[in-house]
Design a protein around this motif. Structure first.
Motif, PDB file in Angstrom:
ATOM      1  N   LYS B  75      -0.990   4.631   0.710  1.00  0.00           N
ATOM      2  CA  LYS B  75       0.390   4.458   0.694  1.00  0.00           C
ATOM      3  C   LYS B  75       0.462   3.061   1.176  1.00  0.00           C
ATOM      4  CE  LYS B  75       4.317   5.650   3.684  1.00  0.00           C
ATOM      5  NZ  LYS B  75       5.433   5.541   2.870  1.00  0.00           N
ATOM      6  N   ARG B  76       1.342   2.325   0.389  1.00  0.00           N
ATOM      7  CA  ARG B  76       1.248   0.852   0.544  1.00  0.00           C
ATOM      8  C   ARG B  76       2.172   0.509   1.827  1.00  0.00           C
ATOM      9  NH1 ARG B  76       1.526  -2.597  -3.743  1.00  0.00           N
ATOM     10  NH2 ARG B  76       1.101  -0.910  -5.111  1.00  0.00           N
ATOM     11  N   GLU B  77       1.481  -0.334   2.861  1.00  0.00           N
ATOM     12  CA  GLU B  77       2.416  -1.016   3.862  1.00  0.00           C
ATOM     13  C   GLU B  77       2.586  -2.406   3.689  1.00  0.00           C
ATOM     14  OE1 GLU B  77       2.799   0.981   6.595  1.00  0.00           O
ATOM     15  OE2 GLU B  77       1.677   2.654   6.414  1.00  0.00           O
ATOM     16  N   CYS B  79       2.922  -6.266   4.648  1.00  0.00           N
ATOM     17  CA  CYS B  79       1.905  -6.950   5.529  1.00  0.00           C
ATOM     18  C   CYS B  79       2.433  -8.320   5.217  1.00  0.00           C
ATOM     19  CB  CYS B  79       0.646  -7.016   5.008  1.00  0.00           C
ATOM     20  SG  CYS B  79       0.269  -7.444   3.297  1.00  0.00           S
ATOM     21  N   ARG B 424      12.611   0.855   0.882  1.00  0.00           N
ATOM     22  CA  ARG B 424      11.162   0.686   1.249  1.00  0.00           C
ATOM     23  C   ARG B 424      10.465   1.891   0.785  1.00  0.00           C
ATOM     24  NH1 ARG B 424      13.564  -2.008   5.930  1.00  0.00           N
ATOM     25  NH2 ARG B 424      14.153   0.197   6.523  1.00  0.00           N
ATOM     26  N   GLU B 425      10.931   2.955   1.031  1.00  0.00           N
ATOM     27  CA  GLU B 425      10.115   4.291   0.667  1.00  0.00           C
ATOM     28  C   GLU B 425       9.805   4.310  -0.675  1.00  0.00           C
ATOM     29  OE1 GLU B 425      12.162   7.859   2.006  1.00  0.00           O
ATOM     30  OE2 GLU B 425      11.404   8.678   0.163  1.00  0.00           O
ATOM     31  N   SER B 428       7.004   1.562  -1.550  1.00  0.00           N
ATOM     32  CA  SER B 428       5.918   1.942  -1.049  1.00  0.00           C
ATOM     33  C   SER B 428       5.102   2.692  -1.820  1.00  0.00           C
ATOM     34  CB  SER B 428       5.707   2.451   0.415  1.00  0.00           C
ATOM     35  OG  SER B 428       6.526   3.562   0.516  1.00  0.00           O
ATOM     36  N   TYR B 446       5.150  -6.204   0.031  1.00  0.00           N
ATOM     37  CA  TYR B 446       4.649  -4.970  -0.531  1.00  0.00           C
ATOM     38  C   TYR B 446       3.704  -5.301  -1.639  1.00  0.00           C
ATOM     39  CZ  TYR B 446       7.352  -2.023   2.374  1.00  0.00           C
ATOM     40  OH  TYR B 446       8.042  -1.514   3.666  1.00  0.00           O
TER      41      TYR B 446
END
Ligand code: SF4
Ligand code: SF4
Ligand code: FES
Lengths: 211, 699
Positions: B75-77, B79, B424-425, B428, B446
């Protein structure tokens, strides 16, 4: 429009009725110096630097607001005119810091005006006003041409943040109740900076870059 | 001389397209001034153009390509910079191309979604869509026009067949009567607002403002209609009713230039001002008055912004305005017209250059065989006939696992899309995300690969402003560090992806200057045929359509006919799909802009502009503040069913009771956490201007 004819500096010219003497002269390549005049604003006729001698008229006439008439005979650089212009520059030099007014400096040189001729009663020394992030107001350089007020009110911006306060010798450019600009209707368009001829109004970055 | 040099260019902010001179000293922009005597601003600027270009020197500019450290995690967070490592151009481009071609070969072209950019040049956007269409073989390309004037475009396309502003900015001073609706013009299009105010003060034009908020333009109006948010169609239908009832329409214009009037006028029977009064909260006599002023005016024009467009009924809102203009014949002459004021510097140009899912450059349909063949021939490859997905449809498609790869040039969907939680969901879930930008913004956080781009002052090209004037953008400085112009980045990427998928695109993406890209586009777009960089240089700016070299350009449209032939009336049904306030969420939330900021704030929050407007706020009517026990020092929490943000309060009677207003620029209190992702059926634009919220004391 009716064509009329008049004489400027001994030259007979044809032009449209309704022009000012300044416009007619400039259309012929004859330059008349100005200070408070700006092409895109209504001429306020304040500074009188643009005066010319018109045959038959008692006083010198400001060419930026005087309309041409058929048969008019105009002198744009007679000794009397030159003396008047020189005196205006000498008085301005006594009342404001013209070091950042390139156009006025050029006029002073051309007319050999004596900038030290008048000693101001109260020297105009003022700290620049820095009350917002965008531009400064250094009224020690202000010659009260009023262009900034014109631009801020009816003529361009219609924001009405600036005004002329006081009368006579006490005239100055101010905000209403002298409030700092962020508390006025100012929207920091900077259109007033654009027309200020003396560097009294200046972007803060330029100001800071110089010191 | 105080400066090393001065470079004339086009302002990077709004669609007015002001011409500005950048004063350069020691490699920096020191100050900016308006270019003397040049259209469209003739010496005027607003605070953003004059003082706000300093963002280009902000220390957080991206100067090197970046690659995410923890690539391909489940899952992409998001940063910050610490999550990326610097890379060479070759490494970053190869990495991007590897990932893109892998997807292309495994999942095919429908796995891609792309955003081009309304702030980039026409040349950048043309090349970007060429890459997407010819290399990736998809039409999944869109940009933020979808989130701003999509409904104006959809409505005007239906009614007239063209969506651009019908008047030029130069005509504004000579208006007779005009209506400003859903546009806070003094803050969003400041220079245009000076012309509109001038029309009132100097030329005795009469202004009607139709807007729920008491915006500054209302001070110049003879009539201010403050209708309930979301009831625009009722106001305009009732005005149309009065015009039909009192026969204030132009029979001649209706007969010659329109179709469908009889049917439409019959549909207005029930739409009396009294009917509208109940729905809109505006007294019937005010509506009568507005109708008479518009109907009886010699010439009249409409100007509008997001208030009309950003609505679940946006297309209907636009059509209700077009209906009025058509019945009164207020089209096709100077001083008349229907004018959506475009937001971004190049939102017009980005659409013109093909940055939309259903059209090639110049509004040539991708589904139309003839157009497709033309572009296949020109680009030497086969093209996909299937229209692509729109902005939010692409977001949905990520959610559904259809789109796995996203390529974004300059846009910031994680500020601009509604219901950010959902947005966002979706992001990600991506497998691969490539971003081209000048800053690391909320969206870039992302990304897998970030390619640093040049800002407006570091590139050559053209922007097309709100009145279709194509103007030059001139390079004043080199990009910082290793940043490159967008079109150069795209060319490199296109060639590398091509090689990996077994096709050679090197000749199709072989440009050495931006004007060569323009020339290629102008050959394919009839309306640009007579425009070249060299000609704009000589003539300053040219309004398209301009089909050939001897054509002088077209400042106003529709003088003889409409692009669809006859103007078409549309019957409208009043619906209300917006979220309504209730006991739990008793206020209507409206969103918009402030003078000192720009959209998602990526630029202005990194500028001196932020000094004067540093904090997010909610505007609330004094009566409501009293009711909720809030004073001007309170920090408040505003929540909807989707999210909640904390911000300052600004008590003011600018917004009517029952309505809260929050600007869209502040990431720390992003109003789109609260907004709702329901869309206009034909324009697919979300309902930004209305959702139900509550307000309470914050921490
Ligand atoms: S910057 Fe302020 S004072 Fe100057 S013209 Fe604009 S609104 Fe007026
Ligand atoms: S500040 Fe500048 S523009 Fe204003 S009156 Fe003084 S000299 Fe003229
Ligand atoms: S320029 Fe004519 S009076 Fe000032």
């Amino acid at each position: 429009m009716n064509q009329i004819s008049l004489t400027i500096d001994g030259k007979r010219i044809q032009c449209e009725e309704g022009l000012t003497i300044l416009e007619a002269a400039r259309s012929q390549g004859i330059d008349i110096p100005t200070i408070c005049y700006h092409e895109s604003l209504t001429p306020p006729g304040l500074c009188r630097q643009c005066v010319v001698e018109v045959k038959g008229a008692r006083v010198l006439l400001p060419s930026c607001i005087t309309e041409v008439k058929d048969g008019m005979v105009v002198e744009t650089s007679s000794p009397r005119v030159m003396r008047a212009r020189r005196t205006i520059l000498e008085m301005l030099s006594a009342s404001a810091d013209l070091s950042e007014a390139p156009d006025l400096k050029k006029q002073i040189d051309t007319l050999q005006a004596q900038t030290e001729r008048f000693k101001p009663k109260v020297p105009n020394i003022q700290e620049p006003l820095i009350d917002n992030p965008f531009y400064i107001r250094d009224y020690g350089k202000c010659i009260l041409c009023g262009k900034c007020v014109q631009v801020c009110s009816e003529e361009v911006q219609l924001s009405y943040a600036l005004t002329v306060a006081g009368r006579g010798f006490d005239s100055r450019i101010a905000t209403f109740y002298n409030r700092p600009l962020p508390e006025t209707s100012c929207v920091f368009c900077g259109n007033c900076i654009e027309v200020c001829p003396t560097g009294a109004l200046k972007p803060r970055k330029e100001f800071e870059n110089e010191i | 001389m105080k400066f090393d040099r001065t470079v004339s260019t086009t302002c990077p902010y709004c669609g007015v397209g002001c011409q500005i001179d950048l004063n350069i000293k020691e490699g920096r922009i020191i100050s900016a001034k308006a270019s003397e005597g040049k259209a469209p601003n003739f010496g005027r600027l607003c605070v953003k153009g004059r003082f706000g270009t300093d963002y280009t020197h902000h220390p957080t500019r991206l100067t090197k390509p970046l690659i995410r450290k923890d690539l391909d995690k489940e899952k992409r967070e998001p940063c910050g910079m610490e999550g990326f490592r610097e890379a060479s151009w070759d490494e970053a481009l190869d990495m991007a191309a590897d990932r893109i071609s892998r997807t292309f070969l495994q999942s095919g072209s429908s796995a891609f979604g792309t955003f081009c950019c309304a702030k980039a040049t026409n040349e950048d956007n043309y090349l970007f869509q060429k890459f997407v269409r010819s290399v990736l073989k998809t039409n999944n390309i869109d940009h933020c026009a979808r989130l701003c004037h999509a409904a104006s475009v959809a409505g005007l396309q239906k009614a007239l067949g063209s969506a651009a502003m019908s008047n030029s900015i130069a005509e504004m001073k000579d208006l007779d009567l005009f209506i400003v609706t859903g546009s806070n013009t003094t803050e969003t299009h400041p220079v245009i607002s000076t012309y509109l105010k001038e029309a009132v003060v100097k030329n005795n034009a009469r202004l009607i403002v139709i807007d729920p908020r008491k915006i500054e333009m209302a001070n110049f109006a003879i009539l201010h209609i403050q209708h309930k948010p979301g009831t625009d169609v009722a106001v305009y239908q009732a005005m149309a009713h009065v015009i039909v009832r009192d026969k204030l329409y132009s029979r001649d214009f209706i007969d010659r230039r329109t179709e469908g009037f009889e049917q439409y006028s019959a549909s207005l029977d029930a739409c009396t001002p009294q009917w509208a009064e109940k729905i809109t909260g505006v007294t019937a006599d005010k509506i009568e008055q507005a109708a008479r002023l518009y109907g009886e005016a010699e010439k009249a024009a409409f100007y509008w912004g997001m208030g009309i467009s950003q609505s679940v009924h946006g297309t209907d809102n636009t059509l209700s305005i077009a209906n009025l203009a058509l019945m009164c014949g207020h089209l096709g002459k100077p001083g008349t017209g229907v004018n959506p004021l475009r937001g971004q510097n190049n939102v017009q140009g980005c659409s013109d250059s093909g940055g939309l899912p259903n059209i090639y450059p110049g509004y040539q349909n991708v589904a139309d065989e003839e157009s497709a063949l033309k572009f296949e021939k020109a680009w030497g490859t086969d093209l996909n006939r299937k229209p692509g997905l729109t902005t939010l449809e692409m977001s949905d498609a990520i959610g559904e696992g259809i789109i796995s790869d996203f390529i974004i040039m300059g846009e910031n969907p994680l500020m601009s899309e509604p219901d950010l939680n959902k947005a966002r969901e979706h992001l990600s879930k991506l497998k691969n995300m490539i971003v081209i930008d000048i800053f690391l913004n909320e969206t870039g956080q992302y990304a897998d690969v970030i390619l640093p781009a040049a800002a407006f002052s570091e590139k050559n090209g053209t922007f097309t402003n709100s009145d279709r004037r194509v103007q030059l953008v001139r390079k004043a400085l080199d990009p910082p560090g290793e940043a490159r112009e967008d079109w150069q980045i795209i060319s490199e990427l296109a060639k590398r992806v091509g090689r990996r998928i077994g096709q050679d695109f090197s000749s199709e993406f072989n440009f050495s200057r931006a004007d060569e890209i323009w020339d290629e586009m102008a050959e394919l777009v009839p309306a640009f045929g007579g425009i070249s960089h060299e000609r704009i240089e000589r003539e300053d700016g040219i309004h398209w359509p301009c089909p050939d070299k001897s054509h002088r350009g077209s400042p106003y449209l529709f003088s003889d006919s409409f692009p669809r032939g006859k103007g078409k009336f549309h019957e409208l049904k009043l619906t209300n799909l917006s979220e309504q306030p209730d006991d739990d969420f008793p206020y209507i939330l409206s969103t918009g802009r402030v003078l000192y900021h720009w959209h998602g704030g990526t630029m202005t929050r990194r500028s001196v502009l932020n000094d004067i407007s540093p904090r997010p706020f909610v505007e609330i009517h004094p009566d409501d503040a009293r009711k909720e026990n809030l004073d001007s020092d309170s920090t408040v929490r505003v929540s909807s069913r989707r999210g909640s943000i904390e911000l300052d309060i600004r008590i003011s009677d600018r917004s009517p009771t029952g309505v809260l207003f929050i600007p869209i620029h502040f990431a720390e209190a992003a109003v789109n956490e609260l907004t709702r992702d329901i869309r206009d059926a034909s324009a697919k634009i979300p309902d930004y201007k209305i959702c139900a919220v509550k307000i309470e004391k914050g921490r």
